[in-house]
Scaffold this motif. Structure first.
Motif, mmCIF file in Angstrom:
data_model
loop_
_atom_site.group_PDB
_atom_site.id
_atom_site.type_symbol
_atom_site.label_atom_id
_atom_site.label_comp_id
_atom_site.label_asym_id
_atom_site.label_seq_id
_atom_site.Cartn_x
_atom_site.Cartn_y
_atom_site.Cartn_z
ATOM 1 N N MET A 1 13.570 -21.598 -67.499
ATOM 2 C CA MET A 1 14.937 -21.247 -67.853
ATOM 3 C C MET A 1 15.108 -19.742 -67.758
ATOM 4 O O MET A 1 14.183 -18.977 -67.951
ATOM 5 C CB MET A 1 15.266 -21.686 -69.274
ATOM 6 N N THR B 1 13.231 -28.749 -70.451
ATOM 7 C CA THR B 1 12.465 -27.717 -71.151
ATOM 8 C C THR B 1 12.238 -28.062 -72.612
ATOM 9 O O THR B 1 11.145 -27.856 -73.157
ATOM 10 C CB THR B 1 13.194 -26.362 -71.051
ATOM 11 N N LEU C 1 8.658 -21.273 -76.459
ATOM 12 C CA LEU C 1 9.686 -21.078 -75.440
ATOM 13 C C LEU C 1 10.547 -19.867 -75.767
ATOM 14 O O LEU C 1 10.798 -19.010 -74.903
ATOM 15 C CB LEU C 1 10.562 -22.323 -75.347
#
Length: 261
Positions: free
Chosen positions: A1, A131, A186
Protein backbone atom coordinates in the motif's frame (compact mmCIF):
# COMPACT_ATOMS: atom_id res chain seq x y z
CA UNK A 1 0.00 0.00 0.00
CA UNK A 2 1.08 3.58 -0.59
CA UNK A 3 0.57 6.79 1.31
CA UNK A 4 0.90 10.48 0.69
CA UNK A 5 4.02 12.43 1.62
CA UNK A 6 4.56 12.12 5.38
CA UNK A 7 3.06 15.06 7.24
CA UNK A 8 4.75 16.93 10.08
CA UNK A 9 2.27 17.29 12.94
CA UNK A 10 2.46 19.95 15.62
CA UNK A 11 -0.16 20.25 18.35
CA UNK A 12 0.31 23.59 20.07
CA UNK A 13 -1.28 24.39 23.44
CA UNK A 14 -4.51 22.59 22.53
CA UNK A 15 -7.26 23.01 25.07
CA UNK A 16 -10.70 21.47 24.75
CA UNK A 17 -13.60 21.95 27.10
CA UNK A 18 -17.29 21.07 27.31
CA UNK A 19 -19.63 23.34 29.26
CA UNK A 20 -16.64 24.98 30.89
CA UNK A 21 -15.11 21.64 31.95
CA UNK A 22 -11.65 21.18 30.42
CA UNK A 23 -10.83 17.77 28.96
CA UNK A 24 -7.45 18.90 27.57
CA UNK A 25 -5.25 21.47 29.30
CA UNK A 26 -2.90 23.06 26.76
CA UNK A 27 -1.46 19.89 25.22
CA UNK A 28 1.70 20.12 23.12
CA UNK A 29 2.72 17.23 20.86
CA UNK A 30 4.86 16.76 17.76
CA UNK A 31 5.29 13.98 15.23
CA UNK A 32 8.05 14.26 12.69
CA UNK A 33 7.49 13.09 9.11
CA UNK A 34 7.41 9.29 9.00
CA UNK A 35 7.48 8.91 12.78
CA UNK A 36 5.17 6.59 14.74
CA UNK A 37 4.04 8.36 17.89
CA UNK A 38 1.91 6.75 20.60
CA UNK A 39 -0.48 8.41 23.05
CA UNK A 40 -1.04 6.40 26.22
CA UNK A 41 -2.70 6.99 29.55
CA UNK A 42 -5.51 5.72 31.76
CA UNK A 43 -9.18 5.88 30.81
CA UNK A 44 -10.51 9.44 30.87
CA UNK A 45 -7.08 11.00 30.41
CA UNK A 46 -8.05 12.75 27.14
CA UNK A 47 -6.43 10.48 24.55
CA UNK A 48 -9.43 10.13 22.22
CA UNK A 49 -10.34 13.81 22.64
CA UNK A 50 -6.83 14.78 21.56
CA UNK A 51 -6.96 12.48 18.55
CA UNK A 52 -10.33 13.91 17.48
CA UNK A 53 -8.87 17.41 17.65
CA UNK A 54 -6.07 16.23 15.35
CA UNK A 55 -8.29 14.65 12.69
CA UNK A 56 -10.97 17.30 12.89
CA UNK A 57 -14.18 15.96 14.43
CA UNK A 58 -13.54 18.28 17.39
CA UNK A 59 -12.36 21.88 17.19
CA UNK A 60 -10.00 22.94 19.99
CA UNK A 61 -11.34 25.55 22.39
CA UNK A 62 -7.91 27.18 22.10
CA UNK A 63 -4.55 26.31 20.62
CA UNK A 64 -4.06 24.85 17.16
CA UNK A 65 -3.13 21.78 15.15
CA UNK A 66 -0.55 22.33 12.41
CA UNK A 67 -0.08 20.02 9.42
CA UNK A 68 3.20 20.84 7.67
CA UNK A 69 2.94 24.28 9.25
CA UNK A 70 -0.62 24.95 8.05
CA UNK A 71 -3.35 25.48 10.63
CA UNK A 72 -5.61 22.45 10.13
CA UNK A 73 -8.61 24.56 11.18
CA UNK A 74 -8.18 26.65 8.01
CA UNK A 75 -8.43 23.62 5.69
CA UNK A 76 -11.61 22.43 4.01
CA UNK A 77 -13.02 19.06 5.07
CA UNK A 78 -11.69 17.46 1.89
CA UNK A 79 -8.36 19.26 2.15
CA UNK A 80 -7.86 17.93 5.66
CA UNK A 81 -8.99 14.43 4.64
CA UNK A 82 -6.35 14.34 1.90
CA UNK A 83 -3.70 14.77 4.58
CA UNK A 84 -5.17 12.95 7.58
CA UNK A 85 -7.00 9.62 7.71
CA UNK A 86 -8.67 8.50 10.92
CA UNK A 87 -9.36 5.05 12.29
CA UNK A 88 -11.90 5.84 15.04
CA UNK A 89 -13.35 3.46 17.59
CA UNK A 90 -16.80 3.81 16.05
CA UNK A 91 -17.90 3.85 12.41
CA UNK A 92 -20.68 6.32 11.68
CA UNK A 93 -22.37 6.33 8.27
CA UNK A 94 -21.80 2.68 7.45
CA UNK A 95 -25.29 1.25 8.03
CA UNK A 96 -26.28 -1.16 5.27
CA UNK A 97 -22.97 -0.88 3.40
CA UNK A 98 -20.74 -3.78 2.46
CA UNK A 99 -17.17 -3.93 3.64
CA UNK A 100 -15.95 -3.10 0.13
CA UNK A 101 -18.21 -0.04 0.01
CA UNK A 102 -16.97 1.14 3.39
CA UNK A 103 -13.34 0.76 2.33
CA UNK A 104 -14.02 2.54 -0.98
CA UNK A 105 -15.24 5.56 1.02
CA UNK A 106 -11.59 6.29 1.64
CA UNK A 107 -11.21 7.38 -1.99
CA UNK A 108 -13.79 10.21 -1.69
CA UNK A 109 -11.34 12.98 -0.63
CA UNK A 110 -9.56 12.48 -3.96
CA UNK A 111 -12.69 12.85 -6.11
CA UNK A 112 -15.25 15.39 -7.17
CA UNK A 113 -18.64 14.57 -5.70
CA UNK A 114 -20.03 13.26 -9.00
CA UNK A 115 -17.06 11.04 -9.88
CA UNK A 116 -17.51 7.28 -9.86
CA UNK A 117 -14.84 4.80 -8.80
CA UNK A 118 -12.59 3.70 -11.65
CA UNK A 119 -10.30 0.70 -12.17
CA UNK A 120 -7.47 2.38 -10.26
CA UNK A 121 -9.73 2.94 -7.24
CA UNK A 122 -10.88 -0.69 -7.37
CA UNK A 123 -7.27 -1.90 -7.41
CA UNK A 124 -6.43 0.24 -4.38
CA UNK A 125 -9.45 -1.10 -2.50
CA UNK A 126 -8.51 -4.69 -3.39
CA UNK A 127 -4.94 -4.15 -2.23
CA UNK A 128 -6.06 -2.60 1.08
CA UNK A 129 -8.52 -5.43 1.76
CA UNK A 130 -5.81 -7.99 1.09
CA UNK A 131 -3.30 -6.12 3.24
CA UNK A 132 -5.48 -6.18 6.36
CA UNK A 133 -6.82 -9.70 5.80
CA UNK A 134 -10.35 -8.56 4.97
CA UNK A 135 -10.68 -9.74 1.36
CA UNK A 136 -12.58 -12.88 2.39
CA UNK A 137 -15.47 -10.88 3.83
CA UNK A 138 -15.44 -7.90 1.44
CA UNK A 139 -18.99 -8.63 0.22
CA UNK A 140 -20.52 -8.91 3.70
CA UNK A 141 -22.42 -6.08 5.35
CA UNK A 142 -20.19 -4.04 7.60
CA UNK A 143 -22.74 -3.94 10.44
CA UNK A 144 -22.83 -7.75 10.56
CA UNK A 145 -19.11 -8.12 11.24
CA UNK A 146 -17.36 -8.94 14.48
CA UNK A 147 -15.47 -6.17 16.25
CA UNK A 148 -12.13 -7.37 14.95
CA UNK A 149 -13.38 -7.63 11.36
CA UNK A 150 -14.77 -4.09 11.54
CA UNK A 151 -11.46 -2.80 12.84
CA UNK A 152 -9.57 -4.33 9.94
CA UNK A 153 -12.04 -2.81 7.45
CA UNK A 154 -11.62 0.65 9.01
CA UNK A 155 -7.84 0.37 8.75
CA UNK A 156 -8.25 -0.60 5.08
CA UNK A 157 -10.45 2.47 4.52
CA UNK A 158 -7.73 4.68 5.98
CA UNK A 159 -5.09 3.06 3.78
CA UNK A 160 -6.94 3.74 0.53
CA UNK A 161 -7.24 7.37 1.58
CA UNK A 162 -3.43 7.56 1.09
CA UNK A 163 -2.87 10.11 3.85
CA UNK A 164 0.32 11.75 5.02
CA UNK A 165 -0.85 11.30 8.61
CA UNK A 166 -2.69 8.30 10.05
CA UNK A 167 -4.58 8.95 13.30
CA UNK A 168 -5.62 5.67 14.90
CA UNK A 169 -7.72 5.30 18.03
CA UNK A 170 -7.08 1.88 19.54
CA UNK A 171 -6.40 0.20 16.16
CA UNK A 172 -5.79 -3.15 17.88
CA UNK A 173 -9.09 -3.13 19.77
CA UNK A 174 -11.00 -6.44 19.36
CA UNK A 175 -8.16 -7.97 17.31
CA UNK A 176 -6.53 -11.27 18.14
CA UNK A 177 -2.79 -11.22 18.76
CA UNK A 178 -1.81 -12.10 15.19
CA UNK A 179 -3.75 -9.19 13.69
CA UNK A 180 -2.61 -6.80 16.42
CA UNK A 181 0.97 -7.46 15.38
CA UNK A 182 0.18 -7.38 11.66
CA UNK A 183 -1.76 -4.09 11.80
CA UNK A 184 0.83 -2.32 13.94
CA UNK A 185 3.64 -3.72 11.81
CA UNK A 186 1.86 -2.42 8.71
CA UNK A 187 1.39 1.03 10.25
CA UNK A 188 5.04 1.06 11.22
CA UNK A 189 6.17 0.23 7.67
CA UNK A 190 4.04 2.85 5.93
CA UNK A 191 5.85 6.03 4.87
CA UNK A 192 3.09 8.10 6.49
CA UNK A 193 3.41 9.73 9.89
CA UNK A 194 1.31 7.84 12.45
CA UNK A 195 -0.34 8.96 15.69
CA UNK A 196 -1.78 6.06 17.70
CA UNK A 197 -3.83 5.88 20.86
CA UNK A 198 -2.99 2.59 22.56
CA UNK A 199 -3.93 0.91 25.82
CA UNK A 200 -1.39 -1.91 25.60
CA UNK A 201 1.88 -0.42 26.85
CA UNK A 202 4.00 -3.33 25.63
CA UNK A 203 2.67 -2.86 22.09
CA UNK A 204 3.27 0.88 22.40
CA UNK A 205 6.85 0.24 23.51
CA UNK A 206 7.47 -2.14 20.61
CA UNK A 207 5.97 -0.19 17.73
CA UNK A 208 6.26 3.52 18.64
CA UNK A 209 9.28 5.77 18.19
CA UNK A 210 8.10 8.12 20.92
CA UNK A 211 5.30 8.18 23.49
CA UNK A 212 3.19 10.87 25.12
CA UNK A 213 1.61 9.96 28.45
CA UNK A 214 -1.63 11.79 29.29
CA UNK A 215 -3.20 12.06 32.72
CA UNK A 216 -6.26 14.20 33.45
CA UNK A 217 -5.88 16.02 30.14
CA UNK A 218 -2.22 16.95 30.56
CA UNK A 219 1.03 15.56 29.13
CA UNK A 220 2.93 14.20 32.12
CA UNK A 221 5.78 12.54 30.20
CA UNK A 222 7.08 12.26 26.64
CA UNK A 223 10.03 10.74 24.88
CA UNK A 224 11.34 7.35 23.68
CA UNK A 225 9.57 4.36 25.28
CA UNK A 226 12.61 3.29 27.33
CA UNK A 227 12.78 6.76 28.92
CA UNK A 228 9.05 7.18 29.48
CA UNK A 229 7.89 3.76 30.65
CA UNK A 230 9.39 3.57 34.11
CA UNK A 231 8.11 1.79 37.19
CA UNK A 232 7.78 5.12 39.00
CA UNK A 233 5.71 6.71 36.23
CA UNK A 234 3.38 3.73 35.84
CA UNK A 235 2.86 3.69 39.60
CA UNK A 236 2.02 7.40 39.61
CA UNK A 237 -0.18 7.50 36.48
CA UNK A 238 -1.81 4.05 36.47
CA UNK A 239 -1.51 3.19 40.18
CA UNK A 240 -0.02 -0.23 39.40
CA UNK A 241 3.11 -2.10 40.46
CA UNK A 242 5.33 -3.27 37.61
CA UNK A 243 8.65 -4.87 36.82
CA UNK A 244 10.26 -3.49 33.65
CA UNK A 245 13.23 -5.02 31.87
CA UNK A 246 14.58 -4.80 28.30
CA UNK A 247 12.91 -7.36 26.04
CA UNK A 248 15.46 -10.11 25.30
CA UNK A 249 14.83 -9.91 21.54
CA UNK A 250 13.81 -6.34 20.74
CA UNK A 251 15.47 -4.47 23.60
CA UNK A 252 12.31 -2.41 24.12
CA UNK A 253 10.76 -2.10 27.60
CA UNK A 254 8.96 -5.28 28.63
CA UNK A 255 6.38 -4.55 31.32
CA UNK A 256 5.26 -7.24 33.76
CA UNK A 257 2.35 -6.25 36.01
CA UNK A 258 2.67 -7.36 39.60
CA UNK A 259 -0.15 -8.28 42.00
CA UNK A 260 -1.46 -5.31 43.94
CA UNK A 261 -0.68 -5.38 47.63
Amino acid sequence: MTAGSPVELAVEAVRYEIDGQPLLHGVDLTARPGETVGVVGPNGSGKTTLLRCVYGTLRPTSGRVLLDGTDAGSLSVKGRARRVAAVPQDAAGTLGLTVREVVAMGRSPHKRFWEQDGPDDAQRVDAALETVGAAAFAARRFDELSGGERQRALVARALVQEPGLLALDEPTNHLDIRFQLEILGLVRRLPATSLLVLHDLNLAATFCDRLYVLAAGRVVASGPPDEVLTQALLSEVYDVRTHITPHPTTGTPNIVYLPQT
